[in-house]
Design an enzyme around this catalytic site. Sequence first.
Site, mmCIF file in Angstrom:
data_model
loop_
_atom_site.group_PDB
_atom_site.id
_atom_site.type_symbol
_atom_site.label_atom_id
_atom_site.label_comp_id
_atom_site.label_asym_id
_atom_site.label_seq_id
_atom_site.Cartn_x
_atom_site.Cartn_y
_atom_site.Cartn_z
ATOM 1 N N TYR A 73 -1.154 -0.590 11.320
ATOM 2 C CA TYR A 73 -1.352 -0.924 9.893
ATOM 3 C C TYR A 73 -0.096 -0.556 9.102
ATOM 4 O O TYR A 73 0.386 -1.329 8.274
ATOM 5 C CB TYR A 73 -2.582 -0.194 9.362
ATOM 6 C CG TYR A 73 -2.865 -0.504 7.901
ATOM 7 C CD1 TYR A 73 -3.227 -1.790 7.506
ATOM 8 C CD2 TYR A 73 -2.765 0.486 6.917
ATOM 9 C CE1 TYR A 73 -3.491 -2.083 6.167
ATOM 10 C CE2 TYR A 73 -3.020 0.202 5.582
ATOM 11 C CZ TYR A 73 -3.386 -1.086 5.211
ATOM 12 O OH TYR A 73 -3.637 -1.377 3.883
ATOM 13 N N SER A 107 0.864 -1.185 0.000
ATOM 14 C CA SER A 107 0.000 0.000 0.000
ATOM 15 C C SER A 107 0.897 1.229 0.000
ATOM 16 O O SER A 107 2.084 1.118 0.340
ATOM 17 C CB SER A 107 -0.838 -0.002 1.292
ATOM 18 O OG SER A 107 -1.515 1.224 1.448
HETATM 19 P P1 NDP Z 1 -11.551 -5.902 1.846
HETATM 20 O O1 NDP Z 1 -11.898 -5.661 3.266
HETATM 21 O O2 NDP Z 1 -12.601 -5.769 0.821
HETATM 22 O O3 NDP Z 1 -10.885 -7.373 1.686
HETATM 23 C C1 NDP Z 1 -9.999 -7.892 2.637
HETATM 24 C C2 NDP Z 1 -9.819 -9.386 2.386
HETATM 25 O O4 NDP Z 1 -8.862 -9.900 3.336
HETATM 26 C C3 NDP Z 1 -11.112 -10.154 2.567
HETATM 27 O O5 NDP Z 1 -11.271 -11.067 1.502
HETATM 28 C C4 NDP Z 1 -10.897 -10.904 3.881
HETATM 29 O O6 NDP Z 1 -11.534 -12.172 3.833
HETATM 30 C C5 NDP Z 1 -9.378 -11.110 3.864
HETATM 31 N N1 NDP Z 1 -8.891 -11.402 5.219
HETATM 32 C C6 NDP Z 1 -8.930 -10.598 6.318
HETATM 33 N N2 NDP Z 1 -8.481 -11.264 7.393
HETATM 34 C C7 NDP Z 1 -8.164 -12.526 6.968
HETATM 35 C C8 NDP Z 1 -7.653 -13.702 7.587
HETATM 36 N N3 NDP Z 1 -7.381 -13.774 8.904
HETATM 37 N N4 NDP Z 1 -7.441 -14.817 6.827
HETATM 38 C C9 NDP Z 1 -7.729 -14.810 5.526
HETATM 39 N N5 NDP Z 1 -8.205 -13.736 4.858
HETATM 40 C C10 NDP Z 1 -8.425 -12.609 5.574
HETATM 41 O O7 NDP Z 1 -10.332 -4.908 1.541
HETATM 42 P P2 NDP Z 1 -9.473 -4.647 0.223
HETATM 43 O O8 NDP Z 1 -9.915 -5.469 -0.918
HETATM 44 O O9 NDP Z 1 -9.389 -3.204 0.063
HETATM 45 O O10 NDP Z 1 -8.045 -5.152 0.742
HETATM 46 C C11 NDP Z 1 -7.202 -6.025 0.025
HETATM 47 C C12 NDP Z 1 -5.755 -5.670 0.316
HETATM 48 O O11 NDP Z 1 -5.469 -4.377 -0.227
HETATM 49 C C13 NDP Z 1 -5.405 -5.593 1.800
HETATM 50 O O12 NDP Z 1 -4.127 -6.172 1.988
HETATM 51 C C14 NDP Z 1 -5.361 -4.086 2.068
HETATM 52 O O13 NDP Z 1 -4.536 -3.766 3.156
HETATM 53 C C15 NDP Z 1 -4.796 -3.600 0.740
HETATM 54 N N6 NDP Z 1 -5.027 -2.183 0.449
HETATM 55 C C16 NDP Z 1 -6.291 -1.654 0.429
HETATM 56 C C17 NDP Z 1 -6.485 -0.320 0.151
HETATM 57 C C18 NDP Z 1 -7.833 0.316 0.173
HETATM 58 O O14 NDP Z 1 -7.908 1.566 0.259
HETATM 59 N N7 NDP Z 1 -8.913 -0.438 0.059
HETATM 60 C C19 NDP Z 1 -5.347 0.560 -0.143
HETATM 61 C C20 NDP Z 1 -4.075 -0.096 -0.141
HETATM 62 C C21 NDP Z 1 -3.931 -1.418 0.145
HETATM 63 P P3 NDP Z 1 -12.315 -12.870 5.059
HETATM 64 O O15 NDP Z 1 -12.703 -11.792 6.034
HETATM 65 O O16 NDP Z 1 -13.477 -13.549 4.406
HETATM 66 O O17 NDP Z 1 -11.328 -13.839 5.594
#
Ligand code: NDP
Length: 282
Positions: free
Chosen positions: A147, A134
Amino acid sequence: MKNSKVILLTGASSGIGYDTAIALAEEGHKVYAAARRIERMEPLRKYGVEPLMMDVTREDSMQQGVQAILAKEGRIDVLINNAGYGYFGAVETVPMEDARNQLEVNIFGLARLCQLVLPAMRAQHFGRIINTSSVAGKSVFYYGGWYHVSKYAVEALSDALRMELKPFGIDVVIIEPGAIKTNWGIIAADHLAQTSEGTAYQESGRVMAENLRNMYLSPWLSEPAVVRKAICRAVNARCPRTRYRIGRLSGAIVFFHWLLPTRWWDAMMRMMGFSSSVWRDR
Ligand code: NDP
């Protein structure tokens, strides 16, 4: 498809990962989509994606997932470490258990999955690891302490891996999105509001949580599609870039962080975090 790859993609139950799973499957790759909420990934089956229940904080869960793919496909060509969330809150108030969980998901789970897929990738002298970092791995925002620790660590670990894995024909790519319109911001805002309550940070935490929500509800943010496209490029390119920085503001944030004296940066973050007019009317 001639260059069809076997891909393990984490964080596929929503946001960036969900979109990316569909796009990669439509390109002809065999995609294993991993997350805890398996029911949310059921609709992905119609695109040929295989949902996989996986909790990246649990060793048995990660091992079972990787072994199941290897048993069925005989290989994993690409690992996309995308699972992650933002636990926002003042460093003083975030319980250490929650801080540890933040690192378990965002960095230790990512690192462990790399360890689990690497023997197979080395054996075939080909592989690609794509880590979702990120701009939060390049600069620090108010109340994002843990974070940012996790995303700075993703940057450092990915750089180390890239050097170590080059002799084995394995590429390591870092994806650096700016703010992307997913649930991420709402989850981070909820954590911030919750951990600030009843503390010295209550009022500032409340204001910033509200700003974060407004920001993530604003149509001004980039859509997950911009990240999806970058990840697809990183999967398909013969020689991928080491970093893909994408999304509105991402370039500007990194540039100003490099340019500004530290206290000016702090002041700019203060203005963005606490001035309630910044996102409200957008
Ligand atoms: P979402 O919240 O939409 O998706 C997050 C995903 O991570 C979900 O599928 C969730 O699945 C999974 N996850 C969380 N905890 C666990 C766990 N313990 N085990 C397995 N899976 C897990 O967010 P984003 O799509 O935005 O995020 C995706 C990535 O992008 C992340 O790494 C985030 O930090 C990064 N990011 C996001 C930005 C933004 O502004 N949105 C900016 C920069 C980076 P489930 O809960 O079903 O397990």
